[in-house]
Design an enzyme around this catalytic site. Sequence first.
Site, PDB file in Angstrom:
ATOM      1  N   SER A 122     -22.201  15.889 -13.287  1.00 22.03           N
ATOM      2  CA  SER A 122     -22.129  17.122 -13.219  1.00 22.03           C
ATOM      3  C   SER A 122     -22.409  17.456 -14.834  1.00 22.03           C
ATOM      4  O   SER A 122     -22.072  16.779 -15.859  1.00 22.03           O
ATOM      5  CB  SER A 122     -20.802  17.919 -13.209  1.00 22.03           C
ATOM      6  OG  SER A 122     -20.678  18.895 -13.648  1.00 22.03           O
ATOM      7  N   THR A 135     -28.494  23.460 -10.054  1.00 21.38           N
ATOM      8  CA  THR A 135     -27.707  24.090  -9.018  1.00 21.38           C
ATOM      9  C   THR A 135     -27.810  25.528  -9.499  1.00 21.38           C
ATOM     10  O   THR A 135     -27.840  25.918 -10.473  1.00 21.38           O
ATOM     11  CB  THR A 135     -26.132  23.772  -9.639  1.00 21.38           C
ATOM     12  OG1 THR A 135     -25.815  22.156  -9.413  1.00 21.38           O
ATOM     13  CG2 THR A 135     -24.991  24.450  -8.836  1.00 21.38           C
ATOM     14  N   HIS A 168     -21.815  25.467  -2.012  1.00 22.58           N
ATOM     15  CA  HIS A 168     -21.035  24.846  -3.412  1.00 22.58           C
ATOM     16  C   HIS A 168     -19.477  24.597  -2.893  1.00 22.58           C
ATOM     17  O   HIS A 168     -18.597  24.837  -3.568  1.00 22.58           O
ATOM     18  CB  HIS A 168     -21.022  25.863  -4.421  1.00 22.58           C
ATOM     19  CG  HIS A 168     -20.830  25.426  -5.885  1.00 22.58           C
ATOM     20  ND1 HIS A 168     -22.034  25.095  -6.681  1.00 22.58           N
ATOM     21  CD2 HIS A 168     -19.771  24.964  -6.617  1.00 22.58           C
ATOM     22  CE1 HIS A 168     -21.411  24.621  -7.897  1.00 22.58           C
ATOM     23  NE2 HIS A 168     -20.130  24.825  -7.829  1.00 22.58           N
ATOM     24  N   TYR A 188     -26.941  22.694 -14.975  1.00 18.97           N
ATOM     25  CA  TYR A 188     -26.682  24.416 -14.919  1.00 18.97           C
ATOM     26  C   TYR A 188     -27.814  24.703 -16.040  1.00 18.97           C
ATOM     27  O   TYR A 188     -28.116  24.244 -16.904  1.00 18.97           O
ATOM     28  CB  TYR A 188     -25.687  24.725 -15.437  1.00 18.97           C
ATOM     29  CG  TYR A 188     -24.360  24.553 -14.491  1.00 18.97           C
ATOM     30  CD1 TYR A 188     -24.735  24.819 -13.189  1.00 18.97           C
ATOM     31  CD2 TYR A 188     -23.379  23.675 -14.665  1.00 18.97           C
ATOM     32  CE1 TYR A 188     -23.637  24.910 -12.209  1.00 18.97           C
ATOM     33  CE2 TYR A 188     -22.281  23.588 -13.691  1.00 18.97           C
ATOM     34  CZ  TYR A 188     -22.517  24.025 -12.619  1.00 18.97           C
ATOM     35  OH  TYR A 188     -21.534  23.908 -11.363  1.00 18.97           O
ATOM     36  N   LYS A 246     -30.216  22.630  -5.827  1.00 14.13           N
ATOM     37  CA  LYS A 246     -28.873  22.506  -5.082  1.00 14.13           C
ATOM     38  C   LYS A 246     -28.389  23.899  -4.968  1.00 14.13           C
ATOM     39  O   LYS A 246     -28.280  24.449  -5.921  1.00 14.13           O
ATOM     40  CB  LYS A 246     -27.811  21.520  -5.653  1.00 14.13           C
ATOM     41  CG  LYS A 246     -26.562  21.494  -5.080  1.00 14.13           C
ATOM     42  CD  LYS A 246     -25.592  20.642  -5.666  1.00 14.13           C
ATOM     43  CE  LYS A 246     -24.193  20.405  -5.279  1.00 14.13           C
ATOM     44  NZ  LYS A 246     -23.289  21.631  -5.693  1.00 14.13           N
TER      45      LYS A 246
END
Length: 392
Positions: free
Chosen positions: A117, A167, A288, A141, A264
Amino acid sequence: MQRRFHSSRDFRKAITIEELHAIARRRLPAFALEYLEGGAEDEVTLRRNRQAFERIAFVPRTLSDVSKRDLSVEVFGKKLSLPIAIAPTGSSGLFAHRGDLALARAAAAFDIPFTQSTVSTLKLEAVAEGAVGGRHWMQLYMLKDRGVTEAIVARAAAAGCEALVLTTDTVVFGNREWDRRHYVRPGKLELSSKLEVLRHPRWIWDVLVPNGVPVFENILEFMPEKNANPVRTRAFLVQQMDPSITFKEIAWLKRVWPRKLVVKGVLDVEDARRLADAGADGIVVSNHGARQLDGSVSPMDVLPKIAEAIGSRLCIMVDGGFRRGTDIVKAIGLGAHLVLLGRATLYGLAAGGEEGVKHALSILREEIDRTVGLLGVTSLSECAGRLRPGSY
Ligand SMILES: Cc1cc2nc3c(=O)[nH]c(=O)nc-3n(C[C@H](O)[C@H](O)[C@H](O)COP(=O)(O)O)c2cc1C
């Protein structure tokens, strides 16, 4: 009927993912546990993600030789020994010391990809160096400050990451009421939650004593020196999420990222089609883990239509609620090429660190293998014909 449940505290004795979950429940302080297992608002979608599997039924064949079974799949031109990868999860250092590395090493040992992440608590370079030989994917992100975003992308490229996973379902932050109860503001715990931590000395010893409260190490370098603490890094991130992103950003990423690009947070057939047209290499059909829009569909409910529309134009991944080998085989049977695991491996991590993650993966490997054999087939590609038509 209520079956007897293993109540051992030893993760090695757990025979299901739910038993690892039970151990994690005992080990973690409430704020970390709720962050791990919780969903948004009334958790309607959290329950739906699990219920979706119950509506799908198998029709096994009989009298077919299943003595040799192949569980491998091919993703981005390379073979994987199992049809699974580890999903990106932020703050994994809250569940075990150097949690991201534990996940990455366990994934490498099982020859499956690990997705790190953006808000991991170890630098992406530390994971690349610490889990050599693994397939390392980096989640992104899209931050308002495109300079920061591009710098993270460049670092992921330099570290050899095979895929970038953008994402797209967190541009507006979900309503996670547990966080609002535990925190005075992002990263700053309420006094009552701090006091509750004291009831977990083993967690304090494992997680807090070595390095203090885990921080978002990937973004530390972008913070002014005085801001580099857990509270400030979380506040920075919340304020940096960019709600204005569109398909234009996909085109931009295709220019700045040299390898496979995965998006995603897709639940709509038309979005999936547009992403295939835009040149994405993969999508993750995902809500999510039910942490964003409560009431949204389960990924398993929309997977068949997306698979029908997309076929093999891109790699179709799916996540949300996978806790059993049968769940994974159902997804592959309905057209997914790969399943991502969020909480299943995190329960293993919280229960037993790297060995706990490996234990979770071996439970699932055994369950997938058994399911394929019981279906009367010898490979995952044959599972498609073994699901009851119209049952989803
Ligand atoms: C504790 C936790 C943290 C997460 N953090 C991220 C994240 O940083 N980025 C992301 O794209 N998804 C994140 N997710 C969502 C997962 O990638 C995945 O979509 C979800 O966990 C799948 O559902 P499951 O947990 O039921 O398997 C997180 C999920 C959990 C449980």
